[in-house]
Design an enzyme around this catalytic site. Sequence first.
Site, PDB file in Angstrom:
ATOM      1  N   ASP A  13      64.301  34.458  29.002  1.00  0.00           N
ATOM      2  CA  ASP A  13      63.065  33.018  28.638  1.00  0.00           C
ATOM      3  C   ASP A  13      63.965  32.027  27.224  1.00  0.00           C
ATOM      4  O   ASP A  13      64.027  30.875  28.207  1.00  0.00           O
ATOM      5  CB  ASP A  13      62.084  33.570  27.800  1.00  0.00           C
ATOM      6  CG  ASP A  13      60.590  34.781  28.457  1.00  0.00           C
ATOM      7  OD1 ASP A  13      61.468  35.348  29.897  1.00  0.00           O
ATOM      8  OD2 ASP A  13      59.968  35.539  27.945  1.00  0.00           O
ATOM      9  N   TYR A  73      65.032  29.835  30.176  1.00  0.00           N
ATOM     10  CA  TYR A  73      64.555  29.282  31.328  1.00  0.00           C
ATOM     11  C   TYR A  73      64.150  28.430  30.631  1.00  0.00           C
ATOM     12  O   TYR A  73      64.262  27.029  30.436  1.00  0.00           O
ATOM     13  CB  TYR A  73      63.183  30.206  31.462  1.00  0.00           C
ATOM     14  CG  TYR A  73      62.186  29.729  32.581  1.00  0.00           C
ATOM     15  CD1 TYR A  73      62.775  29.911  33.950  1.00  0.00           C
ATOM     16  CD2 TYR A  73      61.430  29.216  31.964  1.00  0.00           C
ATOM     17  CE1 TYR A  73      61.586  29.020  35.255  1.00  0.00           C
ATOM     18  CE2 TYR A  73      60.421  28.723  33.134  1.00  0.00           C
ATOM     19  CZ  TYR A  73      60.641  28.041  34.249  1.00  0.00           C
ATOM     20  OH  TYR A  73      59.836  28.124  35.188  1.00  0.00           O
ATOM     21  N   ASP A  74      63.026  28.605  28.954  1.00  0.00           N
ATOM     22  CA  ASP A  74      62.811  27.539  28.417  1.00  0.00           C
ATOM     23  C   ASP A  74      63.802  25.994  28.109  1.00  0.00           C
ATOM     24  O   ASP A  74      62.961  25.045  28.492  1.00  0.00           O
ATOM     25  CB  ASP A  74      62.499  27.843  27.029  1.00  0.00           C
ATOM     26  CG  ASP A  74      61.274  28.855  27.046  1.00  0.00           C
ATOM     27  OD1 ASP A  74      60.319  28.793  27.977  1.00  0.00           O
ATOM     28  OD2 ASP A  74      61.019  29.962  25.916  1.00  0.00           O
ATOM     29  N   LEU A 114      36.258  42.889  55.334  1.00  0.00           N
ATOM     30  CA  LEU A 114      36.265  43.857  56.096  1.00  0.00           C
ATOM     31  C   LEU A 114      35.343  44.680  55.688  1.00  0.00           C
ATOM     32  O   LEU A 114      34.276  44.940  55.099  1.00  0.00           O
ATOM     33  CB  LEU A 114      36.941  44.728  54.445  1.00  0.00           C
ATOM     34  CG  LEU A 114      38.785  44.282  54.860  1.00  0.00           C
ATOM     35  CD1 LEU A 114      39.336  44.871  53.939  1.00  0.00           C
ATOM     36  CD2 LEU A 114      39.739  44.231  56.385  1.00  0.00           C
ATOM     37  N   GLU A 127      44.965  37.515  47.040  1.00  0.00           N
ATOM     38  CA  GLU A 127      43.348  37.917  46.510  1.00  0.00           C
ATOM     39  C   GLU A 127      43.952  37.382  45.220  1.00  0.00           C
ATOM     40  O   GLU A 127      45.497  37.784  44.650  1.00  0.00           O
ATOM     41  CB  GLU A 127      43.267  39.929  46.074  1.00  0.00           C
ATOM     42  CG  GLU A 127      42.464  40.063  45.482  1.00  0.00           C
ATOM     43  CD  GLU A 127      40.765  39.748  46.672  1.00  0.00           C
ATOM     44  OE1 GLU A 127      41.717  39.124  47.262  1.00  0.00           O
ATOM     45  OE2 GLU A 127      39.870  39.869  46.177  1.00  0.00           O
ATOM     46  N   LYS A 175      45.409  49.094  57.602  1.00  0.00           N
ATOM     47  CA  LYS A 175      44.856  47.571  58.629  1.00  0.00           C
ATOM     48  C   LYS A 175      46.561  48.565  59.943  1.00  0.00           C
ATOM     49  O   LYS A 175      47.254  48.913  59.089  1.00  0.00           O
ATOM     50  CB  LYS A 175      46.034  46.635  57.953  1.00  0.00           C
ATOM     51  CG  LYS A 175      45.232  45.584  57.054  1.00  0.00           C
ATOM     52  CD  LYS A 175      45.889  44.415  56.731  1.00  0.00           C
ATOM     53  CE  LYS A 175      45.097  44.005  55.726  1.00  0.00           C
ATOM     54  NZ  LYS A 175      46.467  43.217  54.519  1.00  0.00           N
ATOM     55  N   LYS A 211      36.909  52.734  49.400  1.00  0.00           N
ATOM     56  CA  LYS A 211      36.482  52.471  48.871  1.00  0.00           C
ATOM     57  C   LYS A 211      36.649  53.711  48.087  1.00  0.00           C
ATOM     58  O   LYS A 211      36.367  54.505  48.458  1.00  0.00           O
ATOM     59  CB  LYS A 211      34.712  51.999  48.759  1.00  0.00           C
ATOM     60  CG  LYS A 211      34.473  50.756  49.590  1.00  0.00           C
ATOM     61  CD  LYS A 211      35.036  48.821  49.086  1.00  0.00           C
ATOM     62  CE  LYS A 211      33.861  48.459  48.152  1.00  0.00           C
ATOM     63  NZ  LYS A 211      33.084  47.380  47.879  1.00  0.00           N
ATOM     64  N   CYS A 217      21.921  60.378   7.062  1.00  0.00           N
ATOM     65  CA  CYS A 217      22.465  60.829   8.468  1.00  0.00           C
ATOM     66  C   CYS A 217      21.009  61.625   9.031  1.00  0.00           C
ATOM     67  O   CYS A 217      20.886  61.823   8.333  1.00  0.00           O
ATOM     68  CB  CYS A 217      23.079  61.252   7.566  1.00  0.00           C
ATOM     69  SG  CYS A 217      24.307  62.783   8.711  1.00  0.00           S
ATOM     70  N   CYS A 224      22.702  65.309   7.835  1.00  0.00           N
ATOM     71  CA  CYS A 224      22.889  65.778   6.705  1.00  0.00           C
ATOM     72  C   CYS A 224      21.375  65.096   5.397  1.00  0.00           C
ATOM     73  O   CYS A 224      21.449  65.705   4.759  1.00  0.00           O
ATOM     74  CB  CYS A 224      23.800  66.285   5.777  1.00  0.00           C
ATOM     75  SG  CYS A 224      24.808  64.506   5.202  1.00  0.00           S
ATOM     76  N   CYS A 243      27.989  58.693   7.278  1.00  0.00           N
ATOM     77  CA  CYS A 243      28.060  59.143   6.525  1.00  0.00           C
ATOM     78  C   CYS A 243      28.605  59.306   4.862  1.00  0.00           C
ATOM     79  O   CYS A 243      29.464  60.205   5.314  1.00  0.00           O
ATOM     80  CB  CYS A 243      27.279  60.761   7.289  1.00  0.00           C
ATOM     81  SG  CYS A 243      27.147  61.775   6.307  1.00  0.00           S
ATOM     82  N   CYS A 301      28.071  67.659   4.767  1.00  0.00           N
ATOM     83  CA  CYS A 301      27.736  67.338   6.165  1.00  0.00           C
ATOM     84  C   CYS A 301      28.436  68.322   6.897  1.00  0.00           C
ATOM     85  O   CYS A 301      29.278  68.075   7.891  1.00  0.00           O
ATOM     86  CB  CYS A 301      27.643  65.771   6.771  1.00  0.00           C
ATOM     87  SG  CYS A 301      26.943  65.461   8.351  1.00  0.00           S
TER      88      CYS A 301
HETATM   89  S1  IVH Z   1      43.031  42.405  54.426  1.00  0.00           S
HETATM   90  C1  IVH Z   1      41.481  40.249  58.106  1.00  0.00           C
HETATM   91  N1  IVH Z   1      44.038  42.977  52.091  1.00  0.00           N
HETATM   92  O1  IVH Z   1      38.379  42.818  50.205  1.00  0.00           O
HETATM   93  C2  IVH Z   1      40.793  41.396  56.659  1.00  0.00           C
HETATM   94  N2  IVH Z   1      41.470  42.184  51.878  1.00  0.00           N
HETATM   95  O2  IVH Z   1      36.023  43.356  51.274  1.00  0.00           O
HETATM   96  C3  IVH Z   1      40.543  40.017  55.735  1.00  0.00           C
HETATM   97  N3  IVH Z   1      40.547  42.624  49.478  1.00  0.00           N
HETATM   98  O3  IVH Z   1      38.045  39.160  51.432  1.00  0.00           O
HETATM   99  C4  IVH Z   1      41.679  40.595  54.326  1.00  0.00           C
HETATM  100  N4  IVH Z   1      42.826  43.344  48.878  1.00  0.00           N
HETATM  101  O4  IVH Z   1      38.996  39.190  49.137  1.00  0.00           O
HETATM  102  C5  IVH Z   1      42.848  42.326  52.551  1.00  0.00           C
HETATM  103  N5  IVH Z   1      45.056  44.328  50.932  1.00  0.00           N
HETATM  104  C6  IVH Z   1      43.691  43.479  51.037  1.00  0.00           C
HETATM  105  C7  IVH Z   1      42.805  43.238  49.563  1.00  0.00           C
HETATM  106  C8  IVH Z   1      42.101  42.608  50.015  1.00  0.00           C
HETATM  107  C9  IVH Z   1      41.374  42.480  48.654  1.00  0.00           C
HETATM  108  C10 IVH Z   1      39.687  41.262  49.625  1.00  0.00           C
HETATM  109  C11 IVH Z   1      39.960  39.921  50.277  1.00  0.00           C
HETATM  110  C12 IVH Z   1      38.463  40.339  51.950  1.00  0.00           C
HETATM  111  C13 IVH Z   1      38.238  41.023  50.852  1.00  0.00           C
HETATM  112  C14 IVH Z   1      37.236  41.805  52.400  1.00  0.00           C
END
Ligand code: IVH
Length: 670
Positions: free
Chosen positions: A35, A38-39, A85, A175, A292, A316, A410, A413, A428, A434
């Site tokens: 670091d 870098y600094d 999604l 994200e 996907k 989920k 308490c 007790c 207590c 106790c």
């Molecule tokens: S793909 C067409 N991949 O989840 C596909 N989304 O519920 C678009 N998200 O709007 C999203 N991790 O904000 C994808 N590995 C990931 C993800 C992800 C989080 C969020 C994203 C999206 C939402 C959908």
Amino acid sequence: MRASQKVTDRIKRLREELNYHNIRYYTFDDPEIPDSEYDRLFRELQDLEAQYPELVTTDSPTQRIGSSPLESFSEIEHGVPMLSLANAMNEDEFRSFARRVSELTGVKDIEFAAEPKLDGLAVSIRYEDGKLVQAATRGDGNTGEDITQNVRTIHTVPLRLTGKGIPPILEVRGEVFISSAGFEELNKKMISNGGKTFANPRNAAAGSLRQLDPKITAERPLEMICYGIGVVNGAKLPAFYSEIIDWLQGLGIRISPERAVLNGLDQCTAYYRDIAERRESLPYEIDGVVYKVNSIAMQEELGFISRAPRWAIAYKFPAQEVMTVLLAVEFQVGRTGAITPVARLEPVAVGGVIVSNATLHNMDEIRRLGVRIGDTVIIRRAGDVIPKVVRVIVSRRPDKTKVIRTPSRCPVCKSELQKEEGLSILRCSGGLYCEAQRKEAIKHFAARKAMNIEGLGDKLIGQMVDVGLVNNPADLYSLTQSKLSDLDRMGDKSAANIIEALQKSKQTTLQKFIYALGIREVGEATALSLATHFGTLDAIIKADEESLLEVPDIGPVVAKNIVTFFRQKHNMDVIDSLINKEVRWAEQTIALSNTRLKGLTFVITGTLSALSRDEAREALQSLGARVAGSVSARTSYLVAGDKPGSKKDKAEKLGVSILDEKQFMKVLEN
Ligand code: IVH
């Protein structure tokens, strides 16, 4: 003063170098230079830019926090819509998603790319000729808000792409989030600045991204991980999603280290289980797994329905935050007499289990939450952590609620309660008079990490104290099979097993024995330090505060607790009687120097059974070792507990020595 060619060249070189090291650090988690170096480079560039302001460019690494506050955000239309999604809430729903994909494509075993579903906000970033020019929120999917100046402050987002084949136009999507550690830190900072805290990392990330003043955003620990693309011009894209993602990484974009390519349903469900198990040890919050279809041709064939692609799904995890009603508050007494208010709740499913109790910590917390009996509250259960009340939904408050009053005596007790100076804790004053404290002390003594008396559970201990069979830990070793068999619901066989477990527990270690005594604030790591520093129980008992302070990681408060503990006659009586009943430990070797691990760097990953990760870190540091957060070629040892995850893979790749828990404890105990 006009800049010479030499200065112009130097500035260009510095920017390239800083950009390179930024990407090494943030995208690849693999810094090349310290670091401090870098600094130094950064300051050199800053100085030159101050001398020659006409040479400052927006993509200079010094310009992350650029412009002044905005009046409002302007709108940006997405060239390619940002979709959402579809969700699967259980395995059946996931299987029917996969079945539908197979039916529509006519391919039986589909190849999926999978990643954890990060719990943050979707953002699209546009690079033109490798330079970050724009960033937008998802908005309604077609139009988002221009948050360019805020996204520029995020260190994991390169201002300039790197590598070969940078396309003229590239929109990267991913994200933006705040890590669990960043969230804790941020909330602490908010409290000390007298501000309000954020309810969870997602809210904190959202609030931080929507600041009109980029200076505020720059102070927030935002991060980004990418998982897709929008408009791309002038590049021939690979045929598989996984390859596109790898290509992005090559350009300096941070992608998920947990990503995987999976073949068929079994691999998909195994991946889900693996991520679910490791959920709590990931550095950020996730709320599921995204699958996907890996082939882009197949994705195109499948297309979309309403705002979601048919080729992807979010499978989920069970929710960690849910709503329920606070029915009552009870006050529990802990081992050291600390009084904890416990919320009795209308039972709800959270994090996959039914919960009917949650902690409210202390009276200050109750005041901070402003919670009353009858309120609708949000409770949170993450991993194995005790569920807690995190918020009140004031708009749901019924007409009749009851204010929660601070108890003065308490609940067990009836001794007076004392409030410790400067602390929120009520205690207590009954000590071992106790019954609640007595039970807790015995439970602690018998616990796995202490004397490890198998089969001696909390219920049984409660029962034995209730009927007066045991009053202190030493009484356990006077139990006989016939006395135990007299207890309700106790069979001969179970009684015999407990007697055997008691017998077995008598052979222990000095560390475990000290820990088992339950001295206030003497956890496993401190017990280990005491054992290795003094070598014998006698030496520990005889130590005064001054010599205790010489032990690494013991401060004045703990030193005082230890001296006070051994000064109590009743504690010494218990110790004598334990030794009379033949509790024994092998002789402890004293650590000669507390710096015997000096020069070594450790990384800890996964779950350890004997120590928490914090305790392991403290124990290592007290022996002079350095403890780092990520594995690199400079790591000396990786300590791998249960479910070690990607750090172990990396260590293996780099040839770093890996210690399992047993070997690690040997290193500590030496
Ligand atoms: S793909 C067409 N991949 O989840 C596909 N989304 O519920 C678009 N998200 O709007 C999203 N991790 O904000 C994808 N590995 C990931 C993800 C992800 C989080 C969020 C994203 C999206 C939402 C959908």
